[in-house]
Design a protein around this motif. Sequence first.
Motif, PDB file in Angstrom:
ATOM      1  N   THR A 175      44.960  37.828  35.325  1.00  0.00           N
ATOM      2  CA  THR A 175      45.802  39.171  34.269  1.00  0.00           C
ATOM      3  C   THR A 175      44.715  39.406  34.062  1.00  0.00           C
ATOM      4  N   GLU A 176      43.599  39.560  34.173  1.00  0.00           N
ATOM      5  CA  GLU A 176      42.112  40.432  34.779  1.00  0.00           C
ATOM      6  C   GLU A 176      41.202  39.721  36.098  1.00  0.00           C
ATOM      7  N   ALA A 177      41.564  40.727  36.943  1.00  0.00           N
ATOM      8  CA  ALA A 177      40.028  40.469  37.973  1.00  0.00           C
ATOM      9  C   ALA A 177      39.238  39.859  37.842  1.00  0.00           C
ATOM     10  N   PRO A 178      38.933  39.285  38.370  1.00  0.00           N
ATOM     11  CA  PRO A 178      37.100  38.825  38.783  1.00  0.00           C
ATOM     12  C   PRO A 178      36.014  39.813  38.725  1.00  0.00           C
ATOM     13  N   GLN A 179      35.466  38.985  37.279  1.00  0.00           N
ATOM     14  CA  GLN A 179      33.836  40.083  37.224  1.00  0.00           C
ATOM     15  C   GLN A 179      33.043  39.446  36.735  1.00  0.00           C
ATOM     16  N   GLU A 180      31.901  40.079  36.854  1.00  0.00           N
ATOM     17  CA  GLU A 180      30.443  39.630  36.313  1.00  0.00           C
ATOM     18  C   GLU A 180      30.929  39.564  34.785  1.00  0.00           C
ATOM     19  N   LYS A 181      30.247  37.822  34.715  1.00  0.00           N
ATOM     20  CA  LYS A 181      30.164  37.965  33.014  1.00  0.00           C
ATOM     21  C   LYS A 181      28.913  38.108  32.675  1.00  0.00           C
ATOM     22  N   THR A 182      29.046  38.647  31.216  1.00  0.00           N
ATOM     23  CA  THR A 182      27.964  39.384  30.421  1.00  0.00           C
ATOM     24  C   THR A 182      28.548  38.814  29.076  1.00  0.00           C
ATOM     25  N   ARG A 183      27.258  38.868  28.334  1.00  0.00           N
ATOM     26  CA  ARG A 183      26.940  38.960  27.137  1.00  0.00           C
ATOM     27  C   ARG A 183      26.037  40.011  26.454  1.00  0.00           C
ATOM     28  N   GLN A 188      26.886  34.418  37.258  1.00  0.00           N
ATOM     29  CA  GLN A 188      28.062  33.902  37.059  1.00  0.00           C
ATOM     30  C   GLN A 188      29.355  34.953  36.561  1.00  0.00           C
ATOM     31  N   PHE A 189      30.436  34.697  36.982  1.00  0.00           N
ATOM     32  CA  PHE A 189      31.658  35.488  36.653  1.00  0.00           C
ATOM     33  C   PHE A 189      32.548  35.217  36.184  1.00  0.00           C
ATOM     34  N   VAL A 190      33.564  35.946  34.797  1.00  0.00           N
ATOM     35  CA  VAL A 190      34.680  35.443  35.118  1.00  0.00           C
ATOM     36  C   VAL A 190      36.132  36.408  34.688  1.00  0.00           C
ATOM     37  N   VAL A 191      37.086  35.358  35.029  1.00  0.00           N
ATOM     38  CA  VAL A 191      38.416  35.735  34.924  1.00  0.00           C
ATOM     39  C   VAL A 191      39.146  35.090  34.107  1.00  0.00           C
ATOM     40  N   SER A 192      40.401  36.828  33.729  1.00  0.00           N
ATOM     41  CA  SER A 192      41.090  36.119  33.112  1.00  0.00           C
ATOM     42  C   SER A 192      42.560  35.724  33.959  1.00  0.00           C
ATOM     43  N   LEU A 193      43.721  34.398  33.429  1.00  0.00           N
ATOM     44  CA  LEU A 193      44.317  33.607  33.876  1.00  0.00           C
ATOM     45  C   LEU A 193      45.485  33.350  32.968  1.00  0.00           C
ATOM     46  N   PHE A 194      46.796  33.739  32.979  1.00  0.00           N
ATOM     47  CA  PHE A 194      48.210  33.297  32.316  1.00  0.00           C
ATOM     48  C   PHE A 194      48.391  32.412  33.192  1.00  0.00           C
ATOM     49  N   ALA A 195      48.517  30.563  32.986  1.00  0.00           N
ATOM     50  CA  ALA A 195      48.366  29.351  32.754  1.00  0.00           C
ATOM     51  C   ALA A 195      50.032  29.497  32.221  1.00  0.00           C
ATOM     52  N   GLY A 220      40.245  40.458  46.764  1.00  0.00           N
ATOM     53  CA  GLY A 220      41.630  39.054  46.781  1.00  0.00           C
ATOM     54  C   GLY A 220      42.362  38.984  45.769  1.00  0.00           C
ATOM     55  N   PHE A 221      41.999  38.807  44.123  1.00  0.00           N
ATOM     56  CA  PHE A 221      42.200  38.291  43.330  1.00  0.00           C
ATOM     57  C   PHE A 221      42.688  39.157  42.610  1.00  0.00           C
ATOM     58  N   GLU A 222      42.897  40.086  42.791  1.00  0.00           N
ATOM     59  CA  GLU A 222      43.702  41.251  41.752  1.00  0.00           C
ATOM     60  C   GLU A 222      45.086  40.848  40.694  1.00  0.00           C
ATOM     61  N   GLU A 223      45.448  41.441  40.139  1.00  0.00           N
ATOM     62  CA  GLU A 223      46.135  41.079  38.671  1.00  0.00           C
ATOM     63  C   GLU A 223      47.361  41.025  39.281  1.00  0.00           C
ATOM     64  N   GLY A 224      48.591  40.111  38.423  1.00  0.00           N
ATOM     65  CA  GLY A 224      49.214  39.223  39.334  1.00  0.00           C
ATOM     66  C   GLY A 224      49.336  37.863  40.486  1.00  0.00           C
ATOM     67  N   VAL A 225      47.520  38.187  40.991  1.00  0.00           N
ATOM     68  CA  VAL A 225      48.035  37.915  41.885  1.00  0.00           C
ATOM     69  C   VAL A 225      48.370  35.703  41.761  1.00  0.00           C
ATOM     70  N   PRO A 269      44.149  31.272  46.633  1.00  0.00           N
ATOM     71  CA  PRO A 269      45.828  31.467  47.215  1.00  0.00           C
ATOM     72  C   PRO A 269      46.400  30.367  46.027  1.00  0.00           C
ATOM     73  N   ALA A 270      47.467  30.613  45.974  1.00  0.00           N
ATOM     74  CA  ALA A 270      47.381  29.576  45.383  1.00  0.00           C
ATOM     75  C   ALA A 270      48.736  29.444  46.271  1.00  0.00           C
ATOM     76  N   ASN A 271      48.950  29.199  47.514  1.00  0.00           N
ATOM     77  CA  ASN A 271      49.336  28.769  48.499  1.00  0.00           C
ATOM     78  C   ASN A 271      48.628  27.854  49.749  1.00  0.00           C
ATOM     79  N   VAL A 272      47.732  27.754  49.410  1.00  0.00           N
ATOM     80  CA  VAL A 272      46.189  27.506  50.097  1.00  0.00           C
ATOM     81  C   VAL A 272      46.066  25.751  49.563  1.00  0.00           C
TER      82      VAL A 272
END
Length: 120
Positions: free
Chosen positions: A17-25, A43-50, A77-82, A111-114
């Motif tokens: 739902t949000e592509a991986p990006q560098e993690k910040t604080r 470190q990186f962070v990604v938002s996923l809908f589970a 290759g890990f943009e929104e919707g993948v 990727p989900a199919n790997v």
Amino acid sequence: MLRNIPVNMQGYKLMVTEAPQEKTREGENGKSEFVTDREGVQQFVVSLFAKRRVQPGEFAGKGEEIKVTLTADPGEGFEEGVYVQLVDATVSHWENNGRSGLSFKANGLAPANVQIPAAA
């Protein structure tokens, strides 16, 4: 406190739902700073809908958005919707100032199919 418990997410569909990006604080000076591990690795962070995978006739129920810290840059290759799967996923319980929750961490995305080899 339970930390870094291996978690099997094979029973869930995971969509970016949000592509991986560098993690910040927010740093002490109020400015944003990059988050690194104890060895200084970015470190990186990604938002996923589970959402739970269901068999015919089963009710899926609601899904939930989760943020996952990644221990390395997952690459392109890990943009929104993948749809993806987590590599060597873990979960930890946290508590801070009367709040608590779960934090998810993974060594990467695929990727989900790997087919992912089992962790050693």
